[in-house]
Design a protein around this motif. Structure first.
Motif, short mmCIF file in Angstrom:
data_model
loop_
_atom_site.label_atom_id
_atom_site.label_comp_id
_atom_site.label_asym_id
_atom_site.label_seq_id
_atom_site.Cartn_x
_atom_site.Cartn_y
_atom_site.Cartn_z
N HIS A 40 -93.40 -54.08 117.00
CA HIS A 40 -94.79 -54.50 116.84
C HIS A 40 -94.87 -55.79 116.01
O HIS A 40 -95.60 -56.72 116.38
CB HIS A 40 -95.62 -53.40 116.17
N ALA A 41 -94.13 -55.84 114.91
CA ALA A 41 -94.15 -57.03 114.06
C ALA A 41 -93.66 -58.25 114.83
O ALA A 41 -94.26 -59.33 114.77
CB ALA A 41 -93.31 -56.80 112.80
N ARG A 42 -92.58 -58.08 115.58
CA ARG A 42 -92.04 -59.19 116.37
C ARG A 42 -93.04 -59.66 117.41
O ARG A 42 -93.34 -60.85 117.53
CB ARG A 42 -90.75 -58.76 117.06
N ASP A 43 -93.60 -58.71 118.16
CA ASP A 43 -94.53 -59.06 119.24
C ASP A 43 -95.84 -59.64 118.72
O ASP A 43 -96.52 -60.37 119.44
CB ASP A 43 -94.81 -57.83 120.11
N SER A 44 -96.19 -59.31 117.48
CA SER A 44 -97.44 -59.80 116.88
C SER A 44 -97.25 -61.08 116.08
O SER A 44 -98.20 -61.62 115.54
CB SER A 44 -98.03 -58.72 115.96
N GLY A 45 -96.00 -61.53 115.99
CA GLY A 45 -95.73 -62.75 115.24
C GLY A 45 -95.79 -62.57 113.73
O GLY A 45 -96.00 -63.54 112.99
N LEU A 46 -95.61 -61.34 113.26
CA LEU A 46 -95.65 -61.05 111.83
C LEU A 46 -94.23 -61.17 111.26
O LEU A 46 -93.54 -60.18 111.02
CB LEU A 46 -96.22 -59.65 111.58
N THR A 47 -93.82 -62.38 111.00
CA THR A 47 -92.45 -62.66 110.58
C THR A 47 -92.09 -61.96 109.28
O THR A 47 -91.02 -61.35 109.16
CB THR A 47 -92.24 -64.18 110.41
N ASP A 48 -92.96 -62.02 108.29
CA ASP A 48 -92.68 -61.36 107.01
C ASP A 48 -92.59 -59.85 107.18
O ASP A 48 -91.75 -59.20 106.56
CB ASP A 48 -93.75 -61.70 105.97
N ALA A 49 -93.44 -59.29 108.03
CA ALA A 49 -93.41 -57.86 108.28
C ALA A 49 -92.11 -57.46 108.97
O ALA A 49 -91.51 -56.43 108.65
CB ALA A 49 -94.61 -57.45 109.12
N LEU A 50 -91.66 -58.29 109.90
CA LEU A 50 -90.40 -58.02 110.58
C LEU A 50 -89.24 -58.04 109.59
O LEU A 50 -88.37 -57.17 109.62
CB LEU A 50 -90.16 -59.03 111.71
#
Length: 116
Positions: A40-50
């Motif tokens: 989800h983080a990757r697909d949403s562009g949430l780099t810090d979350a990934l």
């Protein structure tokens, strides 16, 4: 109409929910929840979350992922190990010895004849 900031906020809340699920889970279920969070983080562009998910995954130790071993005993015919040892000793190289072991397993008929 939903703006980019609102969309990102929703994605971040989804990420936090997935991480909470992972934190409340154990073993393989935790690992799967973390993989879902990472995707989800990757697909949403949430780099810090990934990055956060990957760090959390790296902290999981073997003791947190117990594995059960299932053994299947394979009886060998009488004399098989002695014959294999003799063939290995007679081999002129480790390669030939390993090849002999790999290509000369006892046959099923030998196993049944030996009473196993």
């Amino acid at each position: 109409m939903v703006g980019a900031d609102e969309h990102r906020d929703v994605d971040e809340r989804i990420h936090r929910a997935r991480m909470e699920l992972a934190d409340s889970s154990m073993g393989f279920r935790k690992l799967l929840a973390l993989e879902d969070a990472a995707r989800h983080a990757r697909d949403s562009g949430l780099t810090d979350a990934l990055d956060e998910v990957r760090r959390t995954q790296q902290k999981i130790g073997r003791e947190e992922l117990p594995m059960d071993t299932i053994g299947t005993p394979v009886p060998l015919p009488a004399g098989y190990l002695e014959a294999a040892s003799a063939a290995i000793d007679a081999a002129d190289s480790m390669e030939r010895a390993l090849h002999f072991i790999a290509t000369t397993p006892p046959t099923m008929s030998e196993l049944f004849q030996s009473g196993h």
